[in-house]
Design a protein around this motif. Structure first.
Motif, mmCIF file in Angstrom:
data_model
loop_
_atom_site.group_PDB
_atom_site.id
_atom_site.type_symbol
_atom_site.label_atom_id
_atom_site.label_comp_id
_atom_site.label_asym_id
_atom_site.label_seq_id
_atom_site.Cartn_x
_atom_site.Cartn_y
_atom_site.Cartn_z
ATOM 1 N N GLY A 154 0.283 7.456 2.961
ATOM 2 C CA GLY A 154 -0.908 7.459 3.598
ATOM 3 C C GLY A 154 -1.089 6.139 4.734
ATOM 4 O O GLY A 154 -0.067 6.305 5.457
ATOM 5 N N LYS A 193 0.776 4.136 -2.885
ATOM 6 C CA LYS A 193 0.294 5.366 -2.503
ATOM 7 C C LYS A 193 1.329 6.334 -2.806
ATOM 8 O O LYS A 193 1.035 7.576 -3.358
ATOM 9 C CB LYS A 193 -0.077 5.537 -0.959
ATOM 10 N N THR A 243 0.850 -1.290 0.022
ATOM 11 C CA THR A 243 -0.166 -0.020 -0.065
ATOM 12 C C THR A 243 0.926 1.174 0.180
ATOM 13 O O THR A 243 0.492 2.417 -0.593
ATOM 14 C CB THR A 243 -1.071 -0.083 1.176
#
Length: 295
Positions: A47, A39, A35
């Motif tokens: 994030g 991001k 992630t």
């Protein structure tokens, strides 16, 4: 349990929470890392992925502390039989074999790109039409210093920091062997000295690799987004760096146990397992140095 087990018995430990805790932590690390990278690529901000990644790392550290503590306690209380020692050796052997196959996958990706994909995109063999349609400006050479979007990068040379790091790891393999010899000869002074040197050399290697990455990003425009060359370079060297980190932490734990008076010349599986793992890390780096940096 604290009683001494004879060599014919097989100690079955009580159920432990650490395997499921470790699996959960690795899941958080994978989720957080993936992630975070996505991001950053999309918005420039990690994030919530960064928080998940840090949480996973913290849980892994706590898991390792708890699991190591339990294992050390069992070993020092005489709960481990000779038969269990054989199982430990087999388990460590299979673990290292799985690590070999892990790196073989990335080496396979490197060879596929260099030996098959690059010549194919360049129009060989008998592939001129596909070459003209897909990438007419493509030049079949390695390393690829130009991505399809026109971004130009530079290859990391084998001299300088990579060569220094190679010499450091080769030296650390020698010091690890000398520490093992000291243990087998019951020379604890030699064991402590050379094991400490091994830990220091591993730490220096990691520090220099960080400097190499800074140089790659800042001066060479060599990033994880720099095409197939950048991908394979950072995946291979990055995962190896992660293994060196784990190996160094492993050796630090072993060194702490040595200073606490643990291990003898006839009972030192944990020390031997750390030695096996460290030599494996060194051998992988030699392959990296030859196929990623030199050839």
């Amino acid at each position: 349990m604290s009683q001494q087990h004879d060599s014919q018995s097989y100690y079955v430990p009580e159920q432990s929470p650490w395997p499921i805790v470790g699996a959960f932590a690795l899941f958080l690390i994978a989720l957080g890392a993936g992630t975070t990278i996505a991001k950053i690529h999309q918005t420039g901000d990690p994030g919530w992925g960064k928080t998940v990644l840090i949480a996973g790392i913290v849980i892994v550290v706590l898991m390792m502390i708890g699991w190591f503590k339990d294992q050390i306690h069992e070993s020092m209380q005489g709960m481990h039989s000779e038969q269990l020692g054989v199982s430990y050796k087999q388990g460590m052997s299979w673990f290292i074999l799985s690590e070999v196959m892990f790196f073989m996958a990335f080496f396979g990706a490197l060879f596929y790109a260099r030996v098959l994909s690059v010549p194919w995109l360049g129009g060989e063999p008998n592939n001129e039409m596909t070459h003209l349609v897909l990438w007419p400006d493509f030049t079949a050479m390695w390393p690829l210093e130009k991505t399809p979007d026109g971004t130009e990068t530079q290859a990391m040379g084998w001299t300088g920091l990579p060569l220094i790091n190679t010499l450091i790891l080769l030296t650390s393999s020698i010091t690890m062997h000398m520490a093992h010899v000291g243990l087998e000869k019951n020379n604890r002074k030699q064991m402590k000295l050379f094991l400490t040197l091994t830990v220091l050399l591993g730490s220096i290697f990691l520090y220099l690799q960080v400097l190499e990455y800074v140089h790659a990003y800042r001066d060479l425009n060599l990033t994880l987004d720099a095409g197939i060359y950048g991908n394979t370079f950072f995946l291979l060297t990055g995962f190896h760096g992660m293994h060196v980190t784990v190996g160094t932490l492993f050796l630090i734990v072993i060194l702490a146990r040595v200073w606490c008076g643990h291990f003898s010349n006839d009972n030192h599986f944990a020390f031997m397992a750390a030695s096996w793992y460290w030599h494996f890390v060194d051998v992988v780096w030699l392959g990296l140095f030859i196929f990623v940096y030199i050839i």
